[in-house]
Design a protein around this motif. Structure first.
Motif, short mmCIF file in Angstrom:
data_model
loop_
_atom_site.label_atom_id
_atom_site.label_comp_id
_atom_site.label_asym_id
_atom_site.label_seq_id
_atom_site.Cartn_x
_atom_site.Cartn_y
_atom_site.Cartn_z
N GLN B 122 0.81 -1.22 0.00
CA GLN B 122 0.00 0.00 0.00
C GLN B 122 0.84 1.27 0.00
N ARG B 141 7.62 -0.44 5.14
CA ARG B 141 6.95 -1.07 4.00
C ARG B 141 7.84 -1.09 2.78
N TYR B 171 -0.37 -2.03 14.56
CA TYR B 171 -1.01 -2.03 13.26
C TYR B 171 -0.18 -2.81 12.25
N GLU B 175 -0.80 -6.22 9.96
CA GLU B 175 -0.72 -6.12 8.52
C GLU B 175 0.33 -7.07 7.95
#
Lengths: 289, 359
Positions: B122, B141, B171, B175
């Motif tokens: 994302q 990420r 979080y 994920e």
């Protein structure tokens, strides 16, 4: 007065010294550079004689000689320093300090002593030439007409000698900034690159080299600027065959008392250096680190 | 196919043993956590898989291929560092495609896979950003995408949440786990945080002083720890001396903290004075009526959703008790006398011999 402002007074002694020994002479230099030298008499005013003289072919050539010698010195310093800096980063602290000491050692020696030592090594009767004579290399070269009958290998009294003697002493100014840049690279960044499939060459080209650029640029700037002001080494190691701008300036002042022209040449040298610093700043900014 | 196996792997630094005779299989698609305090050998084990440290002895396999001695750049193992180790002079896009560029994959394919990878984590739309312009979570990420784009056989995560603040960490944890399940990639996760280990792992391998102490599901290591070290390391614990009152048959009667409990006979009861583990949430405090074990509340800490009590039982031992804050629970105050209600099924007799080995 805040504590911070009061602390600024600590700067005062240095500031006074700076004004007297640096700023004031610089102003004098600027004023003199626009003076006129006629029949051994200096008159102040706004004349461009000195500057015009600088662009005469003879002097312009000396300027470019100085410029290129400085480039050679910078280039060889860079080539020699990078591996040293990489090594320093890899070895244990104790070994690192030994290497560091060796790199700095030329700075701890008087420039006259250092150059004289080089003469003993590089001169016609120096160690290297005696060895070359002994193994018969020089005779072969003489037979081939590559060197003259009475001379040995041309190791000094030329640009080579000057560059070598200077690279020797300016090495620390290149090694230290590069080492600082390299140490700032987190080892895990390089490990990451390896992990992602980079070979040693790819790692160097894509990661280590670009990340060391700030140090490389700083080192090159420093060495180049220092080299533009070369005087003693070309005098000793150049044997009248190598002439640099500082030598011309000294000659003008010492032998001819021609302060205006000497000042104008100095200002031109100063401008070159400021321009170099400007270019260096531009380069530093373009490096994305 | 991408099963990872350690076979008798040891690593010594001079005389110091970092990892001792590690035998471990990580199954295809499994999420296995190496858990332990710093210096327990978990990072060394990870670095041996990635190839930055070679085992002193033993072999490491991916599937049936022996990767011991293979150069790090030839292993096709994804590795995410604690500090992400992004290339600071490259954009997000350049960072993520770095591996493809090294492998000389064509420009067009690079772009397709870059899009895929950024979509996965994302990060679409941040291709042109520099790492320093990203938040910690985004950097993480990018690091993940940079590894995953190469479709590695095994993914190694070295304390990847260490530098994130707590909310973001929770979080990212969820994920990452979801992503790992989606891709079905064999993963080794290194952490010293037992909460992280418990919430994410299929199995946890607990290491201490270079030795594997226990391998099991989070529930196994929490409920039936192999030794006292694990019992204390995995969450809060009450480790209490007990004495066997009556044994024989399928149950044993023990006395602990003034309470007499009948518990299932453990297979490893080799002492009359065993140590038992009772988790704080398996004890409840009741009003001091009847004949049960009495205790005095000496400290009470309020944490919103739960309350942590410290109580002193009549035999002098100190216990911690946690209770959910809900209406039906008895909520004594500091100084109150209470009755301990210990869930007998939650009393676990610690294996004695191994506990001694550890101390």
């Amino acid at each position: 007065m805040t504590a911070n402002k009061r602390s600024m007074t600590l700067l005062l002694p240095a500031l006074v010294l700076y004004l007297i020994t640096f700023t004031a002479p610089l102003v004098v230099l600027l004023v003199l550079s626009f003076g006129r030298f006629d029949k051994s008499i200096t008159t102040l005013g706004f004349h461009l004689d000195g500057y015009i003289k600088f662009f005469e072919p003879t002097y312009l050539r000396v300027f470019f000689d100085t410029f290129f010698i400085s480039l050679y010195i910078t280039f060889f310093c860079l080539i020699l320093s990078f591996p040293v800096a990489i090594l320093m980063r890899r070895v244990q602290p104790f070994m690192k300090n030994i290497i560091l000491f060796c790199v700095i050692s030329p700075l701890l020696t008087s420039i006259i002593v250092r150059n004289s030592a080089w003469m003993l090594v590089l001169g016609n009767q120096g160690i290297i030439n005696q060895f070359a004579d002994y193994i018969g290399l020089n005779d072969v070269l003489r037979d081939m007409g590559l060197i003259s009958r009475f001379a040995g290998l041309p190791l000094m009294n030329n640009v080579f000698g000057v560059v070598l003697g200077t690279v020797h002493v300016y090495l620390p100014f290149m090694v230290l900034p590069i080492y600082a840049s390299l140490s700032a690279i987190n080892p895990s960044i390089e490990e990451s690159a390896r992990n992602l499939g980079a070979s040693s060459m790819q790692l160097f080209r894509n990661i280590t080299w670009p990340l060391s650029l700030p140090g490389v640029i700083a080192g090159c700037t420093l060495v180049f600027i220092l080299s533009m002001g070369l005087y003693v080494t070309p005098v000793i190691m150049g044997g009248n065959k190598v002439v640099t701008i500082p030598m011309i300036i000294t000659g003008l002042v010492r032998d001819r008392y021609n302060w205006p022209t000497a000042s104008a040449f100095s200002v031109m040298l100063l401008i070159t250096i400021l321009f170099t610093v400007y270019i260096s700043r531009l380069l530093q900014r373009s490096v994305k680190v | 196919m991408s099963k990872l196996t350690f076979e008798n792997v040891s690593r010594y630094y001079g005389e110091t043993c970092a990892v001792a005779d590690l035998n471990l299989s990580v199954n295809d698609g499994e999420f296995l956590t190496l858990l332990g305090p710093s210096g327990c050998g978990k990072t060394t084990s990870l670095r041996m898989v990635s190839g930055f440290v070679e085992p002193t002895s033993g072999r490491i396999f991916i599937g049936d291929t022996d990767i011991t001695g293979v150069l790090p750049e030839k292993r096709s193992i994804g590795l995410v560092f604690q500090n992400y180790a992004l290339f600071p002079h490259m954009t997000v896009g350049e960072n993520v495609t770095f591996g493809l560029k090294m492998a000389k994959v064509g420009k067009a394919e690079q772009q397709t896979r870059l899009k895929e990878a950024l979509k996965l984590v994302q990060l679409e739309g941040l291709v042109e950003r520099m790492p320093r312009e990203l938040s910690g979570g985004q950097q993480q990420r990018v690091a993940l995408a940079r590894s995953l784009i190469l479709r590695p056989n095994v993914l190694l995560l070295d304390e990847p949440f260490g530098a994130l603040d707590k909310q973001l960490r929770d979080y990212m944890r969820a994920e990452l786990r979801a992503l790992q399940i989606e891709l079905g990639i064999t993963t080794i996760f290194v952490t010293h945080d037992q909460d992280e280990a418990m919430s994410m792992s299929d199995r946890i391998c607990i290491m201490n002083h270079g030795h594997v102490n226990q391998i099991g599901t989070p529930e196994e290591v929490y409920r039936t720890p192999a030794n006292k070290f694990i019992a204390e390391f995995m969450g809060q614990s009450n480790i209490l001396p007990a004495s066997v009152v009556k044994s024989g048959g399928k149950t044993v009667t023990i006395q602990v903290a003034g309470a007499t409990l009948e518990i299932d006979a453990p297979s490893h009861m080799d002492s009359k004075q065993p140590e038992v583990l009772i988790r704080p949430e398996r004890i409840s405090l009741q009003p001091p009526k009847g004949t049960g074990a009495k205790a005095k509340v000496i400290d009470k800490q309020y944490f919103g959703s739960l309350i942590e009590y410290t109580v002193e039982s009549q035999d002098g031992s100190t216990l911690s008790v946690t209770a959910a804050t809900n209406k039906s629970n008895h909520e004594p105050s500091e100084g109150d006398m209470v009755m301990l209600d210990i869930d007998a099924s939650a009393v676990f007799v610690l294996p004695q011999r191994e506990a001694e080995n550890q101390s």
